[in-house]
Design an enzyme around this catalytic site. Structure first.
Site, PDB file in Angstrom:
ATOM      1  N   LYS A 211       0.853  -1.186   0.000  1.00 28.05           N
ATOM      2  CA  LYS A 211       0.000   0.000   0.000  1.00 28.05           C
ATOM      3  C   LYS A 211       0.889   1.236   0.000  1.00 28.05           C
ATOM      4  O   LYS A 211       1.708   1.423   0.900  1.00 28.05           O
ATOM      5  CB  LYS A 211      -0.914  -0.008   1.231  1.00 28.05           C
ATOM      6  CG  LYS A 211      -1.716   1.272   1.387  1.00 28.05           C
ATOM      7  CD  LYS A 211      -2.775   1.163   2.454  1.00 28.05           C
ATOM      8  CE  LYS A 211      -3.426   2.503   2.718  1.00 28.05           C
ATOM      9  NZ  LYS A 211      -4.501   2.425   3.698  1.00 28.05           N
TER      10      LYS A 211
ATOM     11  N   LYS B 202      -2.233  -1.625  -3.840  1.00 28.29           N
ATOM     12  CA  LYS B 202      -3.108  -0.455  -3.733  1.00 28.29           C
ATOM     13  C   LYS B 202      -2.304   0.827  -3.826  1.00 28.29           C
ATOM     14  O   LYS B 202      -1.301   0.925  -3.126  1.00 28.29           O
ATOM     15  CB  LYS B 202      -3.839  -0.532  -2.387  1.00 28.29           C
ATOM     16  CG  LYS B 202      -4.631   0.713  -2.034  1.00 28.29           C
ATOM     17  CD  LYS B 202      -5.163   0.622  -0.638  1.00 28.29           C
ATOM     18  CE  LYS B 202      -5.896   1.920  -0.334  1.00 28.29           C
ATOM     19  NZ  LYS B 202      -6.276   2.036   1.039  1.00 28.29           N
TER      20      LYS B 202
HETATM   21  C1  PBG Z   1      -7.295   3.420   5.840  1.00 19.98           C
HETATM   22  C2  PBG Z   1      -7.603   3.322   4.379  1.00 19.98           C
HETATM   23  C3  PBG Z   1      -7.438   4.282   3.364  1.00 19.98           C
HETATM   24  C4  PBG Z   1      -7.978   3.720   2.195  1.00 19.98           C
HETATM   25  C5  PBG Z   1      -8.393   2.435   2.520  1.00 19.98           C
HETATM   26  N1  PBG Z   1      -8.141   2.205   3.867  1.00 19.98           N
HETATM   27  C6  PBG Z   1      -6.958   5.682   3.433  1.00 19.98           C
HETATM   28  C7  PBG Z   1      -5.545   5.984   3.731  1.00 19.98           C
HETATM   29  O1  PBG Z   1      -4.692   5.105   3.883  1.00 19.98           O
HETATM   30  O2  PBG Z   1      -5.281   7.182   3.849  1.00 19.98           O
HETATM   31  C8  PBG Z   1      -8.076   4.398   0.856  1.00 19.98           C
HETATM   32  C9  PBG Z   1      -9.122   3.867  -0.071  1.00 19.98           C
HETATM   33  C10 PBG Z   1      -9.515   4.785  -1.184  1.00 19.98           C
HETATM   34  O3  PBG Z   1      -8.878   5.833  -1.440  1.00 19.98           O
HETATM   35  O4  PBG Z   1     -10.490   4.459  -1.856  1.00 19.98           O
HETATM   36  N2  PBG Z   1      -5.987   3.530   6.200  1.00 19.98           N
END
Ligand code: PBG
Length: 315
Positions: A187, A240
């Site tokens: 991520k 992601k």
């Molecule tokens: C929580 C999380 C996030 C997303 C999914 N889980 C936000 C982040 O990490 O700031 C993003 C999903 C999206 O942008 O659709 N940490």
């Protein structure tokens, strides 16, 4: 002929719809930057889930907007928390709808970070760093509370080191050895989460997430992150965002023989919707092409805000 020789196929079961759960009753509050996505109160979410089920979509992933936030993210792991209550209500009405839960703390902390902050204030300005190891217990408790409420799969998205092992241990110890972990393994610290932070009210109040999320420049490190998560007991993995990282989806597909997912995140969705609303892109074709590319790169399933229109199209 094209149908016969096509290499990549899409089915409604390939898609997971993210849902944002908010307090109240009968609430369907539109998220301005992600039309026509909404925040749903639990009763409204149950109705939305009936439609998800009817369309044959693979499942849902839940995010929560708690009534109140605190320094300890207590809403993230409370048995009576907003997501925990939503799981129970959805499972009561639709026991065989696949329910995945996002395990993280940023929606539940006053400061909006994904973990416990140490350091405090510097010259009257709130500052500090996320304490990786202290955060592991919150995450393990969060995952356990979701499993207890009936979640089918728990999906940690915080990016703390060691969290898959900590969650696996906590679940096993408490009789949830059969609950799988879908790890947001690779991520990245991405600008494309912007609209989500409005949707989930989870923007960090100071600093950014670069001390725990990955540098977009690093592909080899992404493979290492996935490897570590698998060693700790992850059952499924994720890359992601999706479209800017298709090369890494492909590399992960070639290297790891476990179910692989990709998250077409909020910014990817909003870009397409904004261009479509301006008449600059054909919305349906952009949806199909983007999702086809992510599947072609190697993702078995995709978390996407397009799950409903795509399933409807595949009808
Ligand atoms: C929580 C999380 C996030 C997303 C999914 N889980 C936000 C982040 O990490 O700031 C993003 C999903 C999206 O942008 O659709 N940490």
């Amino acid at each position: 002929m094209r149908r016969v020789v096509r290499e990549t196929h899409l089915e409604p079961s390939n898609f997971i719809l993210p849902l944002f759960i908010c307090p109240g009753e009968g609430v369907r509050k539109p998220i301005a930057s992600m039309p026509p996505q909404c925040q749903w109160s639990i009763d409204a979410a149950v109705e939305e889930c009936r439609e998800v089920k009817r369309l044959g979509i693979g499942g849902i992933i839940l995010f929560g907007l708690p009534e109140s936030k605190d320094e300890e993210a207590s809403g993230a792991y409370a048995d009576g928390g907003i997501v925990q209550r939503a799981i129970r209500s959805i499972k009561r009405e639709l026991p065989d709808l696949l329910v995945i839960t996002d395990v993280c703390n940023c929606e539940y902390t006053t400061h909006g970070h994904c973990g416990k902050i140490v350091g405090g204030e510097v010259d009257g300005v709130v500052d500090g760093v996320v304490d990786n190891d202290a955060t592991l217990e919150w995450l393990a408790l969060g995952a356990l509370s979701h499993a207890r409420a009936g979640a089918d799969i728990v999906a940690p998205s915080d990016m703390m080191d060691g969290r898959v092992g900590a969650i696996r241990h906590k679940l096993d110890e408490n009789g949830f050895g059969n609950t799988p972990i879908l790890s947001y393994s690779a991520k990245f610290a991405s600008v494309f989460y912007g609209p989500f932070r409005e949707a989930a009210d989870s923007a960090p109040q100071f600093g950014d997430r670069r001390s725990y999320q990955m540098d977009p420049a690093n592909g080899r490190e992404a493979m290492r992150e996935i490897e570590l998560d698998l060693e700790e007991g992850a059952d499924m993995i994720m890359v992601k965002p999706a479209m800017p990282y298709l090369d890494l989806i492909r590399q992960a597909r070639d290297r790891f023989d476990v179910p692989l997912s990709a998250y077409q995140v909020s910014g990817e969705y909003s870009m397409i919707m904004a261009a479509a609303q301006n008449g600059w892109l054909d919305e349906e074709r952009a949806m199909v092409e983007s999702l086809t590319s992510i599947r072609r790169a190697g993702a078995d399933f995709i978390l996407t805000y397009f799950a409903k229109p795509m399933a409807r199209l595949l009808g």
